[in-house]
Design a protein around this motif. Structure first.
Motif, PDB file in Angstrom:
ATOM      1  N   CYS A 196      -4.850  -6.841  -1.909  1.00 13.45           N
ATOM      2  CA  CYS A 196      -6.219  -7.357  -1.714  1.00 13.45           C
ATOM      3  C   CYS A 196      -6.238  -8.875  -1.797  1.00 13.45           C
ATOM      4  O   CYS A 196      -6.975  -9.551  -1.052  1.00 13.45           O
ATOM      5  N   THR A 222       0.744   1.130  -9.376  1.00  9.29           N
ATOM      6  CA  THR A 222       0.016   1.365  -8.113  1.00  9.29           C
ATOM      7  C   THR A 222      -1.153   0.398  -7.998  1.00  9.29           C
ATOM      8  O   THR A 222      -1.362  -0.241  -6.947  1.00  9.29           O
ATOM      9  N   LEU A 229      -7.181   4.172  -8.617  1.00  5.36           N
ATOM     10  CA  LEU A 229      -7.509   2.742  -8.638  1.00  5.36           C
ATOM     11  C   LEU A 229      -8.736   2.464  -9.508  1.00  5.36           C
ATOM     12  O   LEU A 229      -8.786   1.453 -10.222  1.00  5.36           O
ATOM     13  N   TYR A 282      -1.975  -2.690  -5.161  1.00  7.63           N
ATOM     14  CA  TYR A 282      -3.194  -2.798  -4.343  1.00  7.63           C
ATOM     15  C   TYR A 282      -3.981  -4.068  -4.660  1.00  7.63           C
ATOM     16  O   TYR A 282      -4.617  -4.648  -3.776  1.00  7.63           O
ATOM     17  N   GLY A 323       2.543   1.687  -3.316  1.00 10.24           N
ATOM     18  CA  GLY A 323       1.542   2.152  -4.283  1.00 10.24           C
ATOM     19  C   GLY A 323       1.354   3.660  -4.228  1.00 10.24           C
ATOM     20  O   GLY A 323       1.226   4.321  -5.263  1.00 10.24           O
ATOM     21  N   LEU A 337     -10.179  -5.447  -6.401  1.00 12.41           N
ATOM     22  CA  LEU A 337      -9.874  -4.018  -6.279  1.00 12.41           C
ATOM     23  C   LEU A 337     -11.165  -3.211  -6.122  1.00 12.41           C
ATOM     24  O   LEU A 337     -11.253  -2.304  -5.288  1.00 12.41           O
ATOM     25  N   THR A 341      -5.976  -4.892   3.989  1.00 10.31           N
ATOM     26  CA  THR A 341      -5.739  -3.803   3.031  1.00 10.31           C
ATOM     27  C   THR A 341      -6.642  -2.616   3.348  1.00 10.31           C
ATOM     28  O   THR A 341      -6.205  -1.456   3.341  1.00 10.31           O
ATOM     29  N   ILE A 371      -5.345   1.156   4.563  1.00 13.38           N
ATOM     30  CA  ILE A 371      -5.691   2.409   3.877  1.00 13.38           C
ATOM     31  C   ILE A 371      -6.346   3.386   4.846  1.00 13.38           C
ATOM     32  O   ILE A 371      -6.011   4.578   4.884  1.00 13.38           O
ATOM     33  N   CYS A 429       0.839  -1.214   0.000  1.00 12.06           N
ATOM     34  CA  CYS A 429       0.000   0.000   0.000  1.00 12.06           C
ATOM     35  C   CYS A 429       0.870   1.260   0.000  1.00 12.06           C
ATOM     36  O   CYS A 429       0.582   2.232  -0.713  1.00 12.06           O
TER      37      CYS A 429
END
Length: 678
Positions: free
Chosen positions: A81, A73, A108, A77, A61, A158, A88, A92, A58
């Protein structure tokens, strides 16, 4: 500092966790290089710790966003995940500042969409290609997690992350539904879209996706109702990003359905509102086809033309012609739009191109136009053809076979479209230019009969008769046309060679002389015109025609002829030049232009006084002329142009010892006593 102290300790407890924490501390302190080193150490550690790796992924990214590597990036992620979604989410929420989180979510979303659209690496799975490399080399412990992953499952994870972070974000839900669709989970995607629609019933991206899923499941009515809602909203462009996501068979299904709906509407209804709806369906079909569907583009272009959106119609025709420059429907359709816009050159060019490809299609299309439009385009085509033909035969460059073939094609089309005589005459002209004399004669007889009374037809028969050396008959026909249309005669004479033209001019002049002696001035005029045209303005024939025109009291035209004669003075004898100036002067008196007449007579007197006086005695006579000289001299005297007045008076007295002129001369002497006027 705390992290540095703990990491420096001999006991390496929680080493990866401390590296990840220090990495985030460096990141927040804007020391990206130190942060990246720490995150890389965690990821590349021989015995990686999953939660620490998630934090490192993370963090890395976030650094990659600032470096512009948005795709990498997204991969970080997705990998995080796949390791542990809940961790995750926690990372964040805990480690990414709120002011950076919005940017992260946007990046994302965009990268997830691109992965589903396969825009980064066409023909392959973007996640698989990159993930296999960096996981196998730098993250071998977790390589098994994504080595068999495709884009859709990774993007689904994602998107699930994004939904968890912001449940109100519709774009994330749509991304999740798109990923489910590509994974083959159509029902799950449908349910997710229905949930999104319940929150915002007017969202066209959701409606469009639902429509396609309904069509895929065979629910044509439901799918069509959803498409109608999209049309009412007016956002047909929402289909553009969707088509890169949906499978080929589903896009074909959408294209077929929308095309059928558009044709059904256009077949049953012709109101503006109906045509606009048909355009929307055609737009859907074109988008579903990948941006190019020839038949749909052509139909839509005609619809735009019907609505008066001519520039937009041209855009669609251009799209077809870019792929197929010889497409007859597009060429003729665009030509008709240019016709409506009164752009003559472009309309003619397109329709000629279409006729060259397939005249059998273009001619009925022109015939289907309204009378006014049909008349205008045929006139434009005729005008173009006549201009090209005139240039061709004037330069005697009949070696241009392609140009002649094009002209013949245009002429054949015109006589099929319209039966007016001018089109048949043009067809005959092209046949003559092509050396097909018998065919030209046969066509004239077929179109106008064996005894045509029209001067234009007779003149063309005369051209063909000259090929058989029948000069007197041809001269007669040409002389009649000369009185009607001199320019047309000049055009036809280009078909005749120089030797024949010379013979024709002699015959015409002789016949004109006979007729003028018999006082048939009108008939003589036609022959003299023919003689002038075939001799390239021979001064002798110009003088004869000027005399004929004088008898007919057409003084202005006679003056033009004499003007040309005087311009050609060069090797002519002195006597001839004197007579020409006197003739010109006499004509100017006839139109009451006394000042110009006086100048002409003075020029004649300056050349040869005795010859000029002799010519004056034959007309108009000394009495009439001296009155004109006195009038012009008197005017110059009153305007105080003494030198000019003296000159005119002096020459006037040479013509006749007129009392008024003598008085004027005496006055001039008195007025100019203080200066020399000689």
């Amino acid at each position: 500092d705390i992290c540095d102290h703990l990491l420096a300790a001999e006991q390496k407890t929680y080493y990866n966790t401390l590296l990840a924490l220090r990495g985030f501390c460096s990141l927040h302190a804007h020391d990206h290089q130190q942060a990246l080193q720490d995150f890389q150490k965690v990821i590349e550690h021989d015995s990686p710790h999953p939660n620490s790796c998630i934090k490192a992924l993370c963090g890395r990214g976030l650094i990659r966003i600032s470096g512009g590597s948005h795709y990498l990036t997204a991969l970080d992620y997705i990998t995080a995940c796949q390791l542990k979604l809940e961790e995750t989410i926690f990372t964040i929420k805990s480690y990414v500042p709120w002011n950076q989180r919005r940017l992260l979510l946007k990046v994302l979303q965009e990268q997830g969409q691109k992965m589903l659209q396969n825009k980064r690496y066409p023909g392959g799975s973007s996640v698989t290609l990159i993930s296999i490399f960096f996981l196998k080399v730098v993250f071998p412990f977790f390589f098994f997690i994504v080595v068999f992953s495709r884009d859709a499952p990774g993007v689904y994870q994602l998107a699930s992350l994004l939904v968890e972070l912001d449940a109100s974000d519709e774009a994330s839900r749509i991304l999740c539904a798109d990923a489910l669709y590509q994974m083959g989970c159509v029902e799950e995607a449908h349910k997710l879209l229905l949930l999104a629609l319940s929150r915002n019933p007017q969202r066209s991206p959701v409606l469009a996706r639902l429509a396609l899923l309904q069509l895929k499941k065979g629910f044509m009515y439901d799918g069509n109702q959803l498409l109608k809602k999209v049309i009412r909203i007016g956002d047909t462009s929402c289909l553009l990003p969707i088509m890169d996501i949906f499978k080929a068979e589903d896009r074909n299904l959408m294209e077929t359905h929308c095309r059928f709906r558009a044709l059904t509407i256009l077949k049953d209804k012709q109101e503006d509102a109906d045509i606009k709806e048909a355009i929307a369906y055609l737009s859907f079909a074109i988008i579903a086809a990948g941006g190019y569907a020839e038949d749909c583009l052509l139909i839509r272009a005609r619809c735009y033309g019907h609505l008066g959106q001519k520039k937009t119609a041209i855009f669609d025709f251009n799209a077809v012609l870019k792929e197929d420059p010889r497409n007859v429907q597009a060429l003729s359709g665009r030509g008709f739009i240019y016709l409506a816009l009164k752009q003559q050159k472009e309309a003619v060019q397109d329709l000629i191109s279409a006729l060259k490809v397939e005249a059998a299609v273009v001619i009925p299309a022109i015939l289907s136009l309204k009378h006014e439009a049909r008349g205008l385009i045929t006139q434009w085509l005729l005008q173009h053809g006549k201009t090209e033909l005139a240039e061709l035969i004037a330069t005697k460059d009949l070696s241009k076979e392609e140009t002649l073939r094009d002209l013949l094609m245009i002429a054949k089309a015109l006589i099929k479209i319209c039966k007016d005589s001018q089109y048949h005459l043009f067809y005959t002209d092209v046949l003559i230019a092509n050396g097909e004399y018998e065919e030209a004669l046969d066509h004239l007889r077929e179109a106008f009969g064996h005894s045509p009374g029209d001067e234009f037809v007779s003149a063309r028969l005369a051209v063909l008769q000259l090929k058989k050396r029948n000069v007197p008959v041809a001269a007669h026909s040409f002389s009649i046309l000369a009185k009607r249309d001199e320019r047309e005669l000049a055009f036809l004479l280009n078909f005749i060679d120089a030797k024949q033209q010379q013979h024709l001019s002699q015959v015409a002049a002789q016949e004109g002389n006979v007729l003028i002696k018999e006082h048939h001035y009108e008939k003589a005029l036609g022959y003299y015109t023919l003689a002038i045209l075939t001799s390239k303005d021979n001064p002798r024939y110009l003088r004869q025609r000027a005399a004929c025109l004088t008898h007919l009291k057409k003084y202005d035209k006679a003056l033009k002829d004499m003007g040309k004669v005087i311009q050609k003075h060069g090797r002519n004898s002195l006597k001839t030049r004197v007579k020409d100036h006197c003739s010109q002067g006499h004509l100017l008196l006839s139109v009451a232009d006394e000042e110009a007449a006086v100048k002409q007579y003075i020029e004649a007197l300056e050349l040869d006084e005795s010859m000029a006086l002799c010519s004056i005695m034959n007309g108009p006579g000394s009495e009439v002329l001296t009155k004109a000289f006195h009038k012009i001299a008197q005017y110059n005297f009153e305007m105080q142009h003494y030198e000019e007045a003296w000159k005119i008076t002096d020459y006037g007295l040479k013509i006749d010892n007129n009392a008024e002129l003598k008085k004027l001369k005496a006055r001039l002497k008195r007025e100019a006593s203080s200066c020399s006027i000689h």
